[in-house]
Write an enzyme that holds these catalytic residues in place. Structure first.
Site, PDB file in Angstrom:
ATOM      1  N   PRO A  10      70.101  -1.183  20.518  1.00  0.00           N
ATOM      2  CA  PRO A  10      68.922  -1.980  20.235  1.00  0.00           C
ATOM      3  C   PRO A  10      69.169  -2.422  18.628  1.00  0.00           C
ATOM      4  CG  PRO A  10      68.615   0.146  20.484  1.00  0.00           C
ATOM      5  CD  PRO A  10      70.227   0.077  21.035  1.00  0.00           C
ATOM      6  N   ASN A  11      68.693  -3.720  18.606  1.00  0.00           N
ATOM      7  CA  ASN A  11      68.572  -4.458  17.211  1.00  0.00           C
ATOM      8  C   ASN A  11      70.009  -4.807  16.581  1.00  0.00           C
ATOM      9  OD1 ASN A  11      65.670  -3.963  17.048  1.00  0.00           O
ATOM     10  ND2 ASN A  11      66.199  -1.719  16.668  1.00  0.00           N
ATOM     11  N   ARG A  18      69.014  -8.237   9.508  1.00  0.00           N
ATOM     12  CA  ARG A  18      68.204  -7.008   9.645  1.00  0.00           C
ATOM     13  C   ARG A  18      68.589  -6.225   8.538  1.00  0.00           C
ATOM     14  NH1 ARG A  18      69.193  -2.097  13.270  1.00  0.00           N
ATOM     15  NH2 ARG A  18      67.414  -0.799  12.646  1.00  0.00           N
ATOM     16  N   TYR A  23      72.822  -2.637   6.533  1.00  0.00           N
ATOM     17  CA  TYR A  23      73.679  -3.082   7.507  1.00  0.00           C
ATOM     18  C   TYR A  23      74.673  -4.119   7.324  1.00  0.00           C
ATOM     19  CZ  TYR A  23      70.395  -0.168  10.299  1.00  0.00           C
ATOM     20  OH  TYR A  23      69.781   0.825  10.590  1.00  0.00           O
ATOM     21  N   ASN A  74      78.130   1.678  19.781  1.00  0.00           N
ATOM     22  CA  ASN A  74      77.142   1.994  18.466  1.00  0.00           C
ATOM     23  C   ASN A  74      75.760   1.874  19.342  1.00  0.00           C
ATOM     24  OD1 ASN A  74      75.245   1.549  16.418  1.00  0.00           O
ATOM     25  ND2 ASN A  74      76.563   0.062  15.486  1.00  0.00           N
ATOM     26  N   ALA A  77      69.430   3.255  17.483  1.00  0.00           N
ATOM     27  CA  ALA A  77      68.658   4.618  17.464  1.00  0.00           C
ATOM     28  C   ALA A  77      68.519   5.390  18.636  1.00  0.00           C
ATOM     29  CB  ALA A  77      67.203   3.914  17.193  1.00  0.00           C
ATOM     30  N   GLU A  98      81.638   7.103  19.179  1.00  0.00           N
ATOM     31  CA  GLU A  98      80.462   6.951  18.520  1.00  0.00           C
ATOM     32  C   GLU A  98      80.676   6.198  17.131  1.00  0.00           C
ATOM     33  OE1 GLU A  98      76.657   9.320  16.501  1.00  0.00           O
ATOM     34  OE2 GLU A  98      77.777  10.381  17.950  1.00  0.00           O
ATOM     35  N   HIS A 100      78.641   3.864  13.930  1.00  0.00           N
ATOM     36  CA  HIS A 100      77.565   3.186  13.331  1.00  0.00           C
ATOM     37  C   HIS A 100      78.023   2.722  11.726  1.00  0.00           C
ATOM     38  CE1 HIS A 100      74.971   6.312  15.398  1.00  0.00           C
ATOM     39  NE2 HIS A 100      75.733   7.019  15.277  1.00  0.00           N
ATOM     40  N   ARG A 107      71.166   9.390   5.419  1.00  0.00           N
ATOM     41  CA  ARG A 107      69.932   8.777   5.817  1.00  0.00           C
ATOM     42  C   ARG A 107      68.807   9.638   5.949  1.00  0.00           C
ATOM     43  NH1 ARG A 107      70.697   3.383   8.964  1.00  0.00           N
ATOM     44  NH2 ARG A 107      68.549   3.152   8.292  1.00  0.00           N
TER      45      ARG A 107
END
Length: 147
Positions: A10-11, A18, A23, A74, A77, A98, A100, A107
């Site tokens: 998502p996103n 964004r 990012y 990726n 969330a 995984e 990111h 964070r």
């Protein structure tokens, strides 16, 4: 030629727009092109998919079995919330990395929890778009080791 699935959650379709301070300014199509190019140099076809929907990501993971040699995920969330994605990865028995863009450990504390890492062969975070290249290299090394 062996194939690898690069799956984005998502996103991530909004990359470049964004929160560029978090990012970066690189768009998802640019990342996908770099993955395909690097994959080709490594001797792999790279298939890229993105969805904002958890079920579609699960379907893509299920469809990867018998089609792809491994997955770079990726999950955005969903990394921190989705037991279903974790179960899907465990079910297909493919090596998964995984990924990111940001360093999730630097964070918010809720980002420190990952269901995906419990079934992944490794985690790459904090290297921005270059993390995808690192993930392809790591997956190739893993696949070569098992060959």
């Amino acid at each position: 030629m062996t194939s690898i699935l690069v799956l984005n959650g998502p996103n991530l379709n909004l990359l470049g727009q964004r929160q560029p301070k978090v990012y970066g300014k690189t768009t998802l199509p640019e990342i996908e092109a770099a993955c395909r190019q690097h994959g080709e140099a490594l001797g792999y076809d790279v298939a890229c998919q993105q969805s904002n929907h958890e079920g579609a990501l699960i379907d893509a993971i299920h469809a990867a079995k018998g089609t792809h040699a491994g997955i770079i995920l990726n999950a955005g969330a969903y990394t921190h919330t989705s037991i279903a994605l974790m179960d899907a990865i465990a079910s297909v028995e493919l090596p998964a990395i995984e990924l990111h863009l940001s360093n999730v450990h630097a964070r918010e504390s809720f980002r420190h929890v990952s269901y995906i890492s419990k079934v992944a062969i490794g985690v790459i975070c904090g290297f921005g778009p270059h993390g995808y290249i690192l993930a392809l290299d790591a997956l190739k090394a893993h696949l070569d080791k098992d060959a």
